[in-house]
Design a protein around this motif. Sequence first.
Motif, PDB file in Angstrom:
ATOM      1  N   VAL A   1       0.839  -1.192   0.000  1.00  0.00           N
ATOM      2  CA  VAL A   1       0.000   0.000   0.000  1.00  0.00           C
ATOM      3  C   VAL A   1       0.877   1.245   0.000  1.00  0.00           C
ATOM      4  N   GLN A   2       0.536   2.198  -0.822  1.00  0.00           N
ATOM      5  CA  GLN A   2       1.223   3.489  -0.826  1.00  0.00           C
ATOM      6  C   GLN A   2       0.276   4.561  -0.290  1.00  0.00           C
ATOM      7  N   LEU A   3       0.828   5.470   0.494  1.00  0.00           N
ATOM      8  CA  LEU A   3       0.064   6.587   1.050  1.00  0.00           C
ATOM      9  C   LEU A   3       0.669   7.892   0.550  1.00  0.00           C
ATOM     10  N   VAL A   4      -0.160   8.749   0.026  1.00  0.00           N
ATOM     11  CA  VAL A   4       0.286  10.047  -0.466  1.00  0.00           C
ATOM     12  C   VAL A   4      -0.451  11.124   0.307  1.00  0.00           C
ATOM     13  N   GLU A   5       0.339  11.944   1.014  1.00  0.00           N
ATOM     14  CA  GLU A   5      -0.220  13.008   1.828  1.00  0.00           C
ATOM     15  C   GLU A   5      -0.104  14.343   1.099  1.00  0.00           C
ATOM     16  N   SER A   6      -1.005  15.241   1.431  1.00  0.00           N
ATOM     17  CA  SER A   6      -0.940  16.589   0.892  1.00  0.00           C
ATOM     18  C   SER A   6      -1.635  17.542   1.842  1.00  0.00           C
TER      19      SER A   6
ATOM     20  N   ALA B   1      -4.759   6.401  -0.035  1.00  0.00           N
ATOM     21  CA  ALA B   1      -4.116   5.093  -0.076  1.00  0.00           C
ATOM     22  C   ALA B   1      -4.369   4.440  -1.427  1.00  0.00           C
ATOM     23  N   SER B   2      -3.338   3.790  -1.951  1.00  0.00           N
ATOM     24  CA  SER B   2      -3.476   3.076  -3.220  1.00  0.00           C
ATOM     25  C   SER B   2      -2.560   1.853  -3.205  1.00  0.00           C
ATOM     26  N   GLY B   3      -2.732   0.986  -4.211  1.00  0.00           N
ATOM     27  CA  GLY B   3      -1.902  -0.209  -4.285  1.00  0.00           C
ATOM     28  C   GLY B   3      -2.713  -1.453  -4.006  1.00  0.00           C
TER      29      GLY B   3
ATOM     30  N   ASN C   1     -10.627   5.584  -0.361  1.00  0.00           N
ATOM     31  CA  ASN C   1      -9.530   5.178   0.531  1.00  0.00           C
ATOM     32  C   ASN C   1      -8.716   6.389   0.974  1.00  0.00           C
ATOM     33  N   THR C   2      -9.410   7.432   1.356  1.00  0.00           N
ATOM     34  CA  THR C   2      -8.770   8.695   1.707  1.00  0.00           C
ATOM     35  C   THR C   2      -9.221   9.142   3.096  1.00  0.00           C
ATOM     36  N   VAL C   3      -8.268   9.674   3.848  1.00  0.00           N
ATOM     37  CA  VAL C   3      -8.562  10.239   5.159  1.00  0.00           C
ATOM     38  C   VAL C   3      -8.154  11.701   5.164  1.00  0.00           C
ATOM     39  N   TYR C   4      -8.928  12.502   5.871  1.00  0.00           N
ATOM     40  CA  TYR C   4      -8.708  13.949   5.928  1.00  0.00           C
ATOM     41  C   TYR C   4      -8.533  14.388   7.374  1.00  0.00           C
ATOM     42  N   LEU C   5      -7.849  15.513   7.534  1.00  0.00           N
ATOM     43  CA  LEU C   5      -7.744  16.136   8.847  1.00  0.00           C
ATOM     44  C   LEU C   5      -7.960  17.631   8.653  1.00  0.00           C
ATOM     45  N   GLN C   6      -9.103  18.112   9.099  1.00  0.00           N
ATOM     46  CA  GLN C   6      -9.386  19.546   9.073  1.00  0.00           C
ATOM     47  C   GLN C   6      -8.885  20.143  10.376  1.00  0.00           C
TER      48      GLN C   6
END
Length: 117
Positions: free
Chosen positions: A2-7, A24-26, A76-81
Motif C-alpha cells: 500500500v502506498q500513502l500520499v499526503e498533501s 491510499a493506493s496499491g 480510501n482517503t482520510v482527511y484532517l481539518q
Amino acid sequence: QVQLVESGGGLVQAGGSLRLSCAASGGILSINMMGWYRQAPGNQRDLVATITTAGSTNYAGSVKGRFTISRDNAKNTVYLQMNSLKPEDTAVYYCNVQEGPWRKNYWGQGTQVTVSS
C-alpha cells in the motif's frame, strides 16, 4: 504493498486553518483504522486522531474541538481539518492506515505543518 500520499501541509498563522489529505493506493484488500500522528523536533510521534471504518473517532485532548478527522471509504482517503491552529501544533504530520485482515500498518511520508505566532 500500500502506498500513502499526503498533501495539504504548509505555513499558516496562528488561528488559521489547514486541511490534510492522505490517499491510499496499491494492493488494498480492505482499509480498517485510519489516523493522523504528528512529531515535533525532539519529540516522539504522538497520536492526533483516528477514525474507524464505521466513522467512530478518537482525538488527542490537545486537538479536541479544533481538529476534525473524516474519511471517504470509496476513495480510501482520510482527511484532517485543522482549525484554530496554534504554534504548538507545528510538527510533521503522518498518515497511518491499517490494511487487510492482519491490520498491517502503513505510514505516509509526512507533511510539514508550521504555525507562526
